[in-house]
Design an enzyme around this catalytic site. Structure first.
Site, PDB file in Angstrom:
ATOM      1  N   LYS A  22       0.749  -1.090  -0.246  1.00  0.00           N
ATOM      2  CA  LYS A  22       0.059   0.001  -0.055  1.00  0.00           C
ATOM      3  C   LYS A  22       1.000   1.232  -0.015  1.00  0.00           C
ATOM      4  O   LYS A  22       0.516   2.201  -0.722  1.00  0.00           O
ATOM      5  CB  LYS A  22      -0.846  -0.072   1.222  1.00  0.00           C
ATOM      6  CG  LYS A  22      -1.572   1.450   1.594  1.00  0.00           C
ATOM      7  CD  LYS A  22      -2.438   1.288   2.834  1.00  0.00           C
ATOM      8  CE  LYS A  22      -1.677   1.303   4.203  1.00  0.00           C
ATOM      9  NZ  LYS A  22      -1.263   2.840   4.350  1.00  0.00           N
ATOM     10  N   ARG A  93      -4.406  10.500   4.880  1.00  0.00           N
ATOM     11  CA  ARG A  93      -3.324  11.390   5.014  1.00  0.00           C
ATOM     12  C   ARG A  93      -2.327  11.175   3.869  1.00  0.00           C
ATOM     13  O   ARG A  93      -1.670  12.413   3.549  1.00  0.00           O
ATOM     14  CB  ARG A  93      -2.338  11.077   6.309  1.00  0.00           C
ATOM     15  CG  ARG A  93      -1.986  12.266   7.117  1.00  0.00           C
ATOM     16  CD  ARG A  93      -1.117  11.947   8.428  1.00  0.00           C
ATOM     17  NE  ARG A  93      -0.248  13.066   8.519  1.00  0.00           N
ATOM     18  CZ  ARG A  93       0.926  13.119   7.893  1.00  0.00           C
ATOM     19  NH1 ARG A  93       1.159  12.357   6.838  1.00  0.00           N
ATOM     20  NH2 ARG A  93       1.564  14.153   8.201  1.00  0.00           N
ATOM     21  N   CYS A 117      -4.348  12.624  14.020  1.00  0.00           N
ATOM     22  CA  CYS A 117      -4.512  11.304  13.619  1.00  0.00           C
ATOM     23  C   CYS A 117      -4.515  10.423  14.912  1.00  0.00           C
ATOM     24  O   CYS A 117      -3.823  10.783  15.947  1.00  0.00           O
ATOM     25  CB  CYS A 117      -3.214  11.082  12.867  1.00  0.00           C
ATOM     26  SG  CYS A 117      -2.853   9.467  12.377  1.00  0.00           S
ATOM     27  N   ARG A 122       1.206  14.472  13.640  1.00  0.00           N
ATOM     28  CA  ARG A 122       1.702  14.025  12.284  1.00  0.00           C
ATOM     29  C   ARG A 122       1.854  15.461  11.569  1.00  0.00           C
ATOM     30  O   ARG A 122       1.198  15.745  10.550  1.00  0.00           O
ATOM     31  CB  ARG A 122       1.335  13.008  11.409  1.00  0.00           C
ATOM     32  CG  ARG A 122       1.067  11.633  12.172  1.00  0.00           C
ATOM     33  CD  ARG A 122       0.464  10.461  11.584  1.00  0.00           C
ATOM     34  NE  ARG A 122       1.146  10.112  10.378  1.00  0.00           N
ATOM     35  CZ  ARG A 122       0.777   9.031   9.816  1.00  0.00           C
ATOM     36  NH1 ARG A 122      -0.736   8.489   9.787  1.00  0.00           N
ATOM     37  NH2 ARG A 122       1.408   8.475   8.687  1.00  0.00           N
ATOM     38  N   PRO A 123       3.112  16.130  11.614  1.00  0.00           N
ATOM     39  CA  PRO A 123       3.234  17.341  11.110  1.00  0.00           C
ATOM     40  C   PRO A 123       3.667  17.064   9.537  1.00  0.00           C
ATOM     41  O   PRO A 123       4.065  15.975   9.105  1.00  0.00           O
ATOM     42  CB  PRO A 123       4.264  18.092  11.754  1.00  0.00           C
ATOM     43  CG  PRO A 123       4.997  16.944  12.365  1.00  0.00           C
ATOM     44  CD  PRO A 123       4.274  15.895  12.608  1.00  0.00           C
ATOM     45  N   LEU A 126       8.722  18.877   7.203  1.00  0.00           N
ATOM     46  CA  LEU A 126       9.379  18.448   6.156  1.00  0.00           C
ATOM     47  C   LEU A 126       9.251  18.387   4.715  1.00  0.00           C
ATOM     48  O   LEU A 126       9.973  18.826   3.855  1.00  0.00           O
ATOM     49  CB  LEU A 126      10.118  17.182   6.866  1.00  0.00           C
ATOM     50  CG  LEU A 126      10.618  17.082   8.206  1.00  0.00           C
ATOM     51  CD1 LEU A 126      10.842  15.604   8.664  1.00  0.00           C
ATOM     52  CD2 LEU A 126      11.969  18.068   8.103  1.00  0.00           C
ATOM     53  N   ASP A 308       5.314   0.291  12.037  1.00  0.00           N
ATOM     54  CA  ASP A 308       4.020  -0.234  11.723  1.00  0.00           C
ATOM     55  C   ASP A 308       4.068  -1.608  11.872  1.00  0.00           C
ATOM     56  O   ASP A 308       2.781  -2.209  11.648  1.00  0.00           O
ATOM     57  CB  ASP A 308       3.999   0.018   9.980  1.00  0.00           C
ATOM     58  CG  ASP A 308       3.438   1.297   9.427  1.00  0.00           C
ATOM     59  OD1 ASP A 308       3.163   2.114  10.361  1.00  0.00           O
ATOM     60  OD2 ASP A 308       3.588   1.594   8.386  1.00  0.00           O
ATOM     61  N   ARG A 400      -8.371  -0.608   5.419  1.00  0.00           N
ATOM     62  CA  ARG A 400      -7.587   0.404   4.850  1.00  0.00           C
ATOM     63  C   ARG A 400      -5.970  -0.156   4.506  1.00  0.00           C
ATOM     64  O   ARG A 400      -5.449   0.281   3.487  1.00  0.00           O
ATOM     65  CB  ARG A 400      -7.449   1.510   5.895  1.00  0.00           C
ATOM     66  CG  ARG A 400      -8.262   2.416   6.162  1.00  0.00           C
ATOM     67  CD  ARG A 400      -8.076   3.464   7.114  1.00  0.00           C
ATOM     68  NE  ARG A 400      -7.128   4.313   6.472  1.00  0.00           N
ATOM     69  CZ  ARG A 400      -6.222   5.290   6.942  1.00  0.00           C
ATOM     70  NH1 ARG A 400      -6.384   5.154   8.272  1.00  0.00           N
ATOM     71  NH2 ARG A 400      -5.339   5.968   6.417  1.00  0.00           N
TER      72      ARG A 400
HETATM   73  C1  UD1 Z   1       4.865   6.683   6.491  1.00  0.00           C
HETATM   74  C2  UD1 Z   1       3.692   5.152   6.178  1.00  0.00           C
HETATM   75  C3  UD1 Z   1       3.391   4.930   7.769  1.00  0.00           C
HETATM   76  C4  UD1 Z   1       4.363   4.738   8.629  1.00  0.00           C
HETATM   77  C5  UD1 Z   1       5.452   5.942   8.757  1.00  0.00           C
HETATM   78  C6  UD1 Z   1       6.586   5.535   9.349  1.00  0.00           C
HETATM   79  C7  UD1 Z   1       2.925   5.993   3.968  1.00  0.00           C
HETATM   80  C8  UD1 Z   1       1.646   6.163   3.418  1.00  0.00           C
HETATM   81  N1  UD1 Z   1       2.802   5.820   5.469  1.00  0.00           N
HETATM   82  O1  UD1 Z   1       4.080   7.804   6.981  1.00  0.00           O
HETATM   83  O2  UD1 Z   1       2.359   3.846   7.537  1.00  0.00           O
HETATM   84  O3  UD1 Z   1       4.019   4.451   9.824  1.00  0.00           O
HETATM   85  O4  UD1 Z   1       5.768   6.435   7.206  1.00  0.00           O
HETATM   86  O5  UD1 Z   1       7.349   4.516   9.012  1.00  0.00           O
HETATM   87  O6  UD1 Z   1       3.840   5.628   3.767  1.00  0.00           O
HETATM   88  N2  UD1 Z   1       7.558  14.148  10.663  1.00  0.00           N
HETATM   89  C9  UD1 Z   1       7.819  15.234  10.916  1.00  0.00           C
HETATM   90  N3  UD1 Z   1       7.710  16.484   9.945  1.00  0.00           N
HETATM   91  C10 UD1 Z   1       7.170  15.941   8.534  1.00  0.00           C
HETATM   92  C11 UD1 Z   1       6.830  14.524   8.485  1.00  0.00           C
HETATM   93  C12 UD1 Z   1       6.981  13.679   9.546  1.00  0.00           C
HETATM   94  O7  UD1 Z   1       8.373  15.671  12.071  1.00  0.00           O
HETATM   95  O8  UD1 Z   1       7.106  17.043   7.796  1.00  0.00           O
HETATM   96  C13 UD1 Z   1       7.682  13.089  11.779  1.00  0.00           C
HETATM   97  C14 UD1 Z   1       6.538  12.472  12.248  1.00  0.00           C
HETATM   98  O9  UD1 Z   1       5.786  12.968  13.159  1.00  0.00           O
HETATM   99  C15 UD1 Z   1       7.090  10.960  12.781  1.00  0.00           C
HETATM  100  C16 UD1 Z   1       8.213  10.815  11.822  1.00  0.00           C
HETATM  101  O10 UD1 Z   1       8.742  12.167  11.404  1.00  0.00           O
HETATM  102  O11 UD1 Z   1       7.354  10.885  14.014  1.00  0.00           O
HETATM  103  C17 UD1 Z   1       8.153   9.820  10.607  1.00  0.00           C
HETATM  104  O12 UD1 Z   1       7.083  10.192   9.999  1.00  0.00           O
HETATM  105  P1  UD1 Z   1       6.928  10.073   8.339  1.00  0.00           P
HETATM  106  O13 UD1 Z   1       8.154   8.959   7.712  1.00  0.00           O
HETATM  107  O14 UD1 Z   1       6.717  11.151   7.503  1.00  0.00           O
HETATM  108  O15 UD1 Z   1       5.597   9.121   8.354  1.00  0.00           O
HETATM  109  P2  UD1 Z   1       4.620   9.083   6.860  1.00  0.00           P
HETATM  110  O16 UD1 Z   1       5.382   9.430   5.794  1.00  0.00           O
HETATM  111  O17 UD1 Z   1       3.461  10.143   7.538  1.00  0.00           O
END
Ligand code: UD1
Length: 421
Positions: A22, A93, A117, A122-123, A126, A308, A400
């Site tokens: 997915k 998301r 969420c 989940r900001p 980045l 996950d 999902r």
């Molecule tokens: C993706 C996966 C999700 C998985 C996660 C971590 C998809 C669709 N979803 O989510 O299933 O649990 O990776 O392996 O691929 N963060 C920031 N700033 C940002 C983005 C993220 O601080 O702009 C933080 C998040 O809060 C979290 C960490 O970075 O603590 C990792 O998040 P991220 O890798 O971005 O998760 P997703 O890509 O949303």
């Protein structure tokens, strides 16, 4: 609302076909916005989240069709709409993955800021930081992130955040950089296999990406992307969940299509628990015939133990012979499964980002409530071995991310059925 009913205690035995990933398919679908020609994607799982992404792409002018053989064909027919509305983003998301492709190809993107969420804060800072480094201007208006860019220009950037790299953040920046002028270097890029699969897809469309799978990705911009035919990788989280299903029921499963190299940390952990895992001819074979040893697990970005699989591993360790410690370093609030597992007789105690698991001899069936995708998988795993009947409400959470989970589990011996209300 549908729920699952499970009668625990059956030993699982047989083969399970692992579906396409997915989390690889979602950004690859979004990347179709970048392509001039038709794209054909194989091994895209038929899941609620995938249907939501396709629905969003349709609204953004991408025509799609799922063929009888399961492959999806996509082609951009209209580039006018650039708005991913809150109604869709709040449901899923990963809709934010259209932001990079829209700003690169259509010069503007209006994407609703994702809200809260179940697994915690989940900001998207980045994502925005990376797109701004490429030259996009962004502002927040009425809950929407508005991005504009006359031209994107390659640059060097650091994309690490407080919790390490970002998977979809890296995906968004890579998708924007493929059409930027010149070279982009992303330091602290996510190394997850899903990002690698996205880069492989983009390269097959004519992009020039190297270093994917490492923390430094280099992208040399090209003028346009054509289409391609691509086979999405197998879902390592589904494979890990079924591996735990085999372990928790003392069963024996062959996970067809699963790749050991994508699950190294989880396999290392399961082996320390006492689970036997071997490379099979068609995937991975998992068996367990002995008692479960307690272990310590810390979730980390890839290649570390995946967040996950944290909830599912917790369900397994509930039955270990001793105390285990689980520390969540990616989403420190991802513990909604704890209280539900305790309702089934587990002895779990949370302290901040850590859970202390006191192993118990047995779990007992109970009505429990699914709160999010992976937490519901943990409850199903617990239900597979719990004494008596469990009722797991809110089946839509599991739909999902798991394709026909009740069919796949019943086929290898589980007593599980979906019940409508
Ligand atoms: C993706 C996966 C999700 C998985 C996660 C971590 C998809 C669709 N979803 O989510 O299933 O649990 O990776 O392996 O691929 N963060 C920031 N700033 C940002 C983005 C993220 O601080 O702009 C933080 C998040 O809060 C979290 C960490 O970075 O603590 C990792 O998040 P991220 O890798 O971005 O998760 P997703 O890509 O949303």
């Amino acid at each position: 609302m549908e729920h699952f009913e499970l009668n625990g205690g059956n030993r699982l035995k047989g083969a399970v076909q692992i579906s396409g990933a997915k989390n690889a398919a979602l950004p690859i679908l979004a990347a179709c916005i970048l392509c001039e020609d038709e794209v054909t994607l194989h091994n895209v799982p038929d899941l609620a989240d995938i249907r939501s992404m396709i629905n969003l792409l349709n609204r953004l002018g991408v025509k799609s069709q799922r063929r009888d053989d399961g492959a999806i064909q996509l082609r951009v027919v209209d580039e006018m709409n650039c708005h991913a509305e809150y109604e869709l983003v709040s449901k899923m998301r990963a809709s934010v993955c259209v932001m990079g492709p829209l700003v690169a190809k259509r010069k503007r993107a209006q994407v609703a800021m994702p809200g809260g969420c179940a697994i915690g804060f989940r900001p998207v800072n980045l994502h925005l930081q990376g797109l701004e480094a490429l030259g996009a201007e962004s502002e927040l208006t009425g809950g929407d992130m508005m991005l504009r860019a006359k031209k994107l220009k390659g640059t060097e950037m650091f994309l690490g955040g407080a919790f390490g790299s970002s998977v979809t953040g890296t995906a968004n920046v890579v998708m924007a950089a493929v059409l930027a002028e010149g070279r982009t270097v992303i330091e602290s890029a996510a190394c997850e296999p899903e990002v690698t699969d996205l880069a492989d897809f983009l390269n097959a469309c004519g992009a020039r990406i190297t270093g994917h799978g490492t923390p430094r990705i280099t992208i040399d911009g090209v003028a346009a992307l054509k289409g391609c035919e691509h086979h999405v990788i197998a879902d390592r989280i589904e494979a890990g969940t079924f591996a735990i299903a085999a372990a928790i029921t003392n069963g024996e499963l062959e996970l067809r299509g699963a790749r050991i190299e994508h699950l190294i940390a989880a396999i290392d952990c399961l082996r320390r628990v006492g689970v036997i895992i071997e490379r099979g001819e068609k995937g991975i074979s998992v068996s367990s015939t002995r008692r479960l040893e307690p272990v310590s697990i810390t979730t980390q970005p890839y290649p570390g133990f995946p967040t996950d699989l944290q909830a599912q591993a917790t369900a397994l360790l509930c039955l270990a012979d001793g105390n285990s410690i689980i520390t969540e370093k990616v989403f420190p609030d991802r513990f909604l499964h704890i209280a539900e597992l305790n309702r089934m007789g587990a002895q779990l105690r949370r302290e901040g980002g850590t859970v202390i698991v006191h192993g118990v001899k047995k779990l007992v069936g109970a009505p429990v409530m699914a709160s999010d995708l992976r937490a519901s998988a943990a409850l199903i795993l617990a239900g597979l071995i719990a004494k008596g009947q469990s009722r797991i409400s809110r089946a839509y959470h599991i739909d999902r991310g798991y394709e026909r989970i009740e069919d796949k589990l019943s086929a290898v011996g589980a007593d599980i059925r979906r019940v409508g209300e």
